[in-house]
Design an enzyme around this catalytic site. Structure first.
Site: not given
Lengths: 324, 424
Positions: B50, B194
């Site tokens: 990634c 969040g």
């Protein structure tokens, strides 16, 4: 060769391991873990061989005297410490467990001069049950104390967000809490069996009009009774009051159990008891019958030696008969 | 010999570019096959994580190796994008720099989170995949095996991967795991939706957490988050009930006032029976009244506490960094010396072969003149000739070895070729 192993051998090994455990707090080292394990393992091996040799050479060892009893307790605690250090090399369990191990060894050495526990064929089974379960109960209280102390230190660190002290890595609070909770119940069960078997043993001795029966007001009996009563109360408190099974409260309970044990041991050490008279040199002819005590064969001192020792106590203390 | 790496990483490229160039394992296999078709003489390994997409190539003959442009076009064509859209995002390392870069990557010194442990296994997977597609060769085998060894060495000789430095990882590894032994039987409550809370959940699930409850003022958002984490959503009105049952609570709301006051906590406290509660307040302003932290069994950590721990860990890692870099430099130098020496192999081989023919001619002539020689004597003479050749070749070969420590000794190789008339 086995006869050459002395208390000093394993006490020195455990002390070296403790010094290495303390050094965790000051610096990192790649090889310390292996050296530490080597010292602790060598100490445990020497300790095991010492007890094995005594079991072979002494008729009723390993629980025949207070000396043996405390050494076996220290051995069990040391074995648990070595296992834990081997499986979790980064945790500093030794900082809490090794001082207890060394304390028990010192206590054993201090009590080396005491006479062995009385034994007879009639009471052998009950005596063994009594000795083993009391020993297991005390070991459990000690394990609970170590876990309780670690729990309090660790929870204080986490609660106050303190910087982790180098080298002072401790098991999780949940794990320590589990050990503490188990220690409360297991210690209560072990001490109950140990105490009740002692009562049965005494009743058997009394019925047989044995010289080995102990008066019910003997300090060891009532102080053990108080210890058991506390442990049962702690277990009952844990059952009835749920918060007492969790967090710091259970740690307080196990530490209180250790305080009770220390007080009981203080009574055992300081008060004259029929379980193990403190000074054989001071024993008068006929006092064995009074306390229901039998001096074991290999350690019996000739009457004339006892007499001379009574005249010069220091000469008896230095005599090999007094050494285990 | 040509060794090069072309790719992009979190240091130079945005997530958008890395996403466009990333390879799934199946795509990586197809790409390697395609590469081998186009450059049959060139070895290749494709590392795609990634945080980076890197193609490592190696060719015995520099002339057959792909250029920077070739590799960029290969990446662009495979993903169906215009090469000029990505050209400036790509960076190249060649020779020793490529080796050093791979060693840094495998040791997680080039990772976004310094010291993260996954990268070693990702490098190994990339190498294994290329090995499976027969895309590797002697050079890539050497360099990747060395990289894996270096990664392990850095991990074992430094504590660089022991300290975590991202807030969610510190929250879980440095605090939650100090309180709880296991997480599969714990109830995790997430208040709010969040990003940081979600990141923390990822770490908690890695540790085995299964029971996740999400409470949010918007029930729809709570449900969406809960679905992503195989948890359940609860309406905002049941926050107290969820709090009483929870073991770990993560607060990530955008509320301007604490959503749980001390009085709120006191109301549900009896239901908890002083069971340990780990409160992770990742919200700014805070979601929990700081006084709750004084309650029995409550361990309350705010984002400031975590940031302080992260900074502390970062400083401790930084202390280890020079040691890790020293290992990388030593290993790179050693590897390059071995590689350069390896590059002189064909010349040495030809040199030895060049001397074999005169030796055989001389031996044949000698044995013809001395037909009465016993087999044992012939063997002795043959061994003497071999020893003589070895002794004659020893000084030039030693010189080659010494020179190879500082790079491929092209000048010396040319001189040897001319002196001994070795033909390519």
């Amino acid at each position: 060769m086995l006869a050459g192993i002395s208390i000093l051998c394993f006490a020195a090994s455990y002390s070296a391991a403790l010094v290495l455990e303390i050094s965790r707090l000051f610096f990192r080292s790649g090889v310390r873990g292996a050296i530490l394990l080597a010292f602790a393992g060598a100490g445990l091996l020497a300790h095991t061989l010492f007890l094995a040799y005594r079991a072979q050479t002494t008729s009723a060892a390993p629980l025949s005297s207070e000396f043996d009893w405390y050494l076996v307790a220290a051995w069990a605690l040391a074995a648990m410490y070595v296992y834990w250090t081997f499986s979790h090399p980064r945790t500093a369990v030794g900082l809490f467990a090794l001082p207890l191990v060394l304390g028990l060894i010192a206590l054993a050495e201090f009590l080396a001069k005491r006479e062995p526990f009385p034994t007879s064929q009639a009471s052998q089974v009950w005596g063994a049950v009594h000795g083993i379960f009391l020993l297991l109960g005390v070991i459990t209280v000690l394990v609970g104390f170590v876990a309780g102390l670690m729990h309090l230190v660790h929870s204080y660190q986490l609660k106050h967000k303190l910087r982790p002290v180098q080298g002072l890595q401790l098991p999780s609070l949940e794990w320590l809490e589990r050990i503490n909770t188990r220690a409360v119940f297991v210690a209560a069960a072990m001490l109950a069996v140990g105490f009740l078997s002692g009562v049965v043993l005494n009743l058997v001795n009394r019925r047989q009009d044995s010289l080995e029966s102990v008066p019910w007001n003997d300090p060891v009996i009532w102080s053990s009774g108080v210890l058991l009563a506390w442990q049962l109360a702690a277990a009952a408190f844990s059952v009835l009051y749920r918060p007492a099974r969790q967090g710091r409260k259970v740690a307080y309970l196990t530490i209180a159990s250790f305080v009770c044990l220390a007080i009981a041991m203080g009574v055992w050490l300081s008060s004259p008891s029929s379980h193990a008279p403190a000074r054989p040199a001071a024993a008068k002819p006929g006092s064995n019958a009074e306390f229901g005590m039998r001096i074991m064969e290999p350690r019996v001192a000739p009457a004339n030696m006892l007499a001379s020792a009574a005249f010069h106590p220091s000469s008896f203390l230095l005599h090999p008969f007094n050494r285990p | 010999m040509k060794l090069q790496m072309l790719g992009c990483s979190h240091r130079q490229s945005s997530v958008a570019i890395r996403e466009r160039l990333a390879f799934s394992p199946a795509q990586a296999e197809a790409a390697l096959d395609d590469f081998r078709t186009r450059f049959p003489e060139v070895e290749a390994v494709l590392l795609s994580t990634c945080n980076r997409v890197e193609v490592y190539t190696a060719a015995e003959d520099p002339a057959t190796g792909p250029t920077h442009q070739d590799l960029a076009e290969f990446l662009a064509r495979f993903h169906g994008i215009n090469v000029y859209d990505i050209f400036d995002e790509l960076f190249e390392r060649t020779g020793e720099d490529a080796v050093r870069h791979l060693f840094m990557v495998a040791s997680s010194l080039d990772s976004m989170v310094l010291g993260e442990p996954q990268i070693v296994s990702q490098v190994k997977q990339a190498y294994d995949l290329a090995l499976g597609r027969r895309a590797t060769g002697p050079l890539t085998n050497q360099i990747f095996q060395a990289a894996l060894r270096v990664g392990k060495r850095v991990a074992s000789e430094t504590s660089i991967n022991e300290k975590r430095i991202s807030i969610p990882s510190v929250a879980v590894a440095d605090f939650a795991k100090q309180i709880f032994e296991r997480f599969d039987d714990k109830r995790v409550l997430v208040i709010g939706a969040g990003e940081m809370g979600e990141e923390t959940l990822r770490y908690l699930q890695d540790e085995g957490a299964r029971d996740v409850t999400v409470v949010n003022r918007s029930f729809e958002r709570a449900r969406a988050l809960a679905e992503r984490w195989q948890g359940r959503a609860m309406p905002w009105e049941q926050l107290g009930e969820a709090l009483a049952a929870a073991d770990l609570v993560i607060g990530t709301t955008g509320a301007t006032e604490p959503i749980i006051s001390l009085a709120d906590y006191r109301r549900i406290e009896p239901e908890r029976y002083q069971r340990d509660l780990f409160l992770l307040d990742l919200a700014i302003p805070r979601d929990f009244d700081p006084a709750i932290g004084d309650c029995l069994g409550v361990y309350l950590y705010t984002i400031d506490d975590l940031q302080e721990a992260c900074e502390r860990n970062r400083q401790e890692r930084d202390k280890e960094l020079p040691k890790a870099l020293k290992i990388i430099e030593d290993e790179t130098a050693r590897f390059m010396a071995e590689l350069n020496h390896y590059a002189t192999g064909p010349i040495i081989k030809r040199l030895r072969q060049g001397w074999q023919q005169p030796k055989e001619d001389e031996l044949r002539r000698l044995f013809n003149r001395l037909p009465g020689l016993a087999d044992r004597d012939r063997q002795e003479i043959r061994q003497s000739f071999d020893r003589l050749i070895n002794k004659l070749l020893h000084p030039p070969l030693e010189s080659l070895r010494d020179e190879a420590r500082h790079g491929i000794p092209h000048g010396l190789l040319d001189a040897i070729k001319r002196l001994f008339q070795l033909k390519d």
